[in-house]
Design a protein around this motif. Structure first.
Motif, mmCIF file in Angstrom:
data_model
loop_
_atom_site.group_PDB
_atom_site.id
_atom_site.type_symbol
_atom_site.label_atom_id
_atom_site.label_comp_id
_atom_site.label_asym_id
_atom_site.label_seq_id
_atom_site.Cartn_x
_atom_site.Cartn_y
_atom_site.Cartn_z
ATOM 1 N N LYS A 169 -6.621 3.256 -3.261
ATOM 2 C CA LYS A 169 -7.054 1.960 -3.118
ATOM 3 C C LYS A 169 -8.349 1.895 -2.102
ATOM 4 N N PRO A 222 -1.952 5.092 2.482
ATOM 5 C CA PRO A 222 -2.220 4.430 0.663
ATOM 6 C C PRO A 222 -2.559 5.370 -0.233
ATOM 7 N N SER A 255 0.912 -0.992 0.024
ATOM 8 C CA SER A 255 0.382 0.030 -0.020
ATOM 9 C C SER A 255 0.830 1.173 -0.012
#
Length: 457
Positions: A379, A375, A193
């Motif tokens: 995401k 992230p 991430s």
């Protein structure tokens, strides 16, 4: 409102152990067992039953990083708007607070950091690339009026490079910790991430003393009456006024025989805050341990924390109380954000925190540098498998306050419940399938929007 608080000295993770834990190199059985024990301690510290933060110690060049950048926060905050705007533009920095507000308690200078894996600053070498050029806050020499702009340019010469170098170093610390957590959790969710995003926001933050705001207002008043930058005129004629102000502050009577020393360090405020209570909504927040500057001397100098802690305070849901965080001066604090909490299905715990002001220390300012790791904006979050009780307001998790609950227990719950009056619960900000961009917008709206819980704080 003041409340009793405990001092939290978080787990100290040495930099060398963080590097060993995040690498895949083999080690002896004894070393493996030692590192495995440290890994378990990290997960307990960052997990549901821990404080949600730790301190990384022994980072190479930490002292040089700290001295080169942190004192510039106050210097930037006290410049005239025109001078500050010019310097920030020269170094590609901006701000995310209204710097024209003369009563602001915080000045923040921000830059988006771009991270390229395996191209971070070399952390194993000693020395600084910048010499001592950025450390003149100890010297107190006044420039000649004719060369003021040149003086300012020299003073802030390494602002941008120091900002980026320290920021990328702190991102590397966060990424290594993500790798350690991923090994314990299984998978690579946190590391991937962060790498998919490859960006973070760095903030150089000055928390104002009372005197700082007096100087800022003086700068604003005198700016229009002279062609010379008002802040420098103030340096020439404000010394006596500063000394007189500090002397009067020092002569104020204390509130009793126990108002100093340890008694002071065990008190915290729920209302007299430099920064309001909140959760960070990224993956990790990496902070330098703060620097405190005393304005009662000329030149302004660094001084130790008057209470021995950082004035970062966290709210512990397990004990329903407030903890004041203590960490070594040259350490880095890493705390868990809500994205890591969500991605780990609650196995990492986000930290509810604020920054309180020192009691009866109006001459003290606080400087720090923070990196918010996040992230990618695209995401997607899933709440499948995420503990349902974590979605609701934590103020309800401590149980009801029925007649059978003792008065003393009710009193211990009051600070915790008061804090949660200004914290929007996760269930109102997070929906299944929501992107990080959507989650961050909704979180910001519910904290600080027109009808946000902290819109008027």
């Amino acid at each position: 409102m003041e409340a009793d608080a405990e001092i939290l000295e978080p787990f100290h993770l040495h930099f060398s152990d963080l590097m060993r834990l995040s690498s895949s190199s083999s080690s002896s059985l004894t070393e493996f067992e030692r590192l495995d024990s440290i890994s378990r301690t990290i997960m307990e510290t960052l997990g549901p039953n821990g404080p949600g933060l730790l301190a990384v110690t022994g980072v190479p060049k930490a002292s040089q990083f700290r001295l080169s950048l942190l004192p510039l926060a106050r210097k930037l905050a006290l410049l005239s708007n025109d001078d500050r705007r010019r310097i920030l533009k020269d170094h590609g920095l901006g701000s995310d607070v209204p710097l024209k507000n003369l009563d602001r308690s915080v000045s923040s200078f921000a830059l988006q950091l771009k991270y390229v894996h395996n191209q971070s600053p070399e952390l194993t070498s000693g020395g600084s690339n910048h010499g001592d050029e950025s450390s003149h806050f100890m010297e107190g020499e006044n420039p000649n009026l004719a060369s003021l702009e040149e003086f300012q340019e020299n003073e802030f010469k390494n602002l941008g490079s120091s900002f980026k170098e320290l920021g990328l170093c702190m991102m590397e610390l966060g990424l290594c910790l993500a790798q350690v957590c991923d090994k314990a959790l299984g998978g690579q969710e946190l590391e991937q991430s962060i790498l998919e995003s490859c960006i973070a926001k760095g903030r150089l933050i000055h928390y104002h003393s009372v005197l700082d705001n007096l100087i800022i207002k003086e700068v604003s008043r005198t700016r229009g009456s002279s062609k010379r930058p008002a802040n420098y005129q103030l340096q020439l004629n404000c010394g006596a006024r500063k000394a007189d102000y500090c002397f009067k502050e020092a002569q104020k009577p204390t509130e009793g025989p126990n108002s100093e020393g340890k008694e002071r360090s065990c008190r915290t405020s729920l209302s007299n805050l430099w920064q309001q209570w909140h959760y960070d909504y990224g993956i990790f927040t990496v902070l330098t341990s703060p620097m405190f500057l005393s304005q009662c001397r000329s030149p302004v100098i660094e001084c130790p924390s008057p209470s021995g802690h950082t004035y970062l305070q966290i709210c512990d849901p397990n004990k329903n109380n407030i903890l004041l965080v203590k960490s070594p001066p040259e350490s880095f604090i890493i705390q868990v954000g809500e994205s890591a909490d969500i991605l780990s299905k609650g196995k990492l715990r986000s930290t509810l925190h604020s920054v309180c002001r020192p009691i009866k220390q109006d001459n003290l300012s606080r400087e720090t540098f923070v990196v918010f790791m996040q992230p990618a904006w695209s995401k997607t979050f899933s709440i499948a498998g995420y503990p349902a009780e974590n979605l609701g307001s934590s103020s309800h998790s401590s149980g009801s306050c029925g007649e059978e609950v003792h008065v003393a227990e009710q009193e211990t719950q009051k600070p915790y419940q008061q804090i949660h009056k200004v914290i929007p619960p996760l269930q109102k900000r997070l929906k299944d399938g929501m992107t990080f961009a959507e989650f961050s917008r909704e979180t910001t709206k519910q904290y600080y929007g027109g009808k946000g819980l902290q819109s008027n704080t």
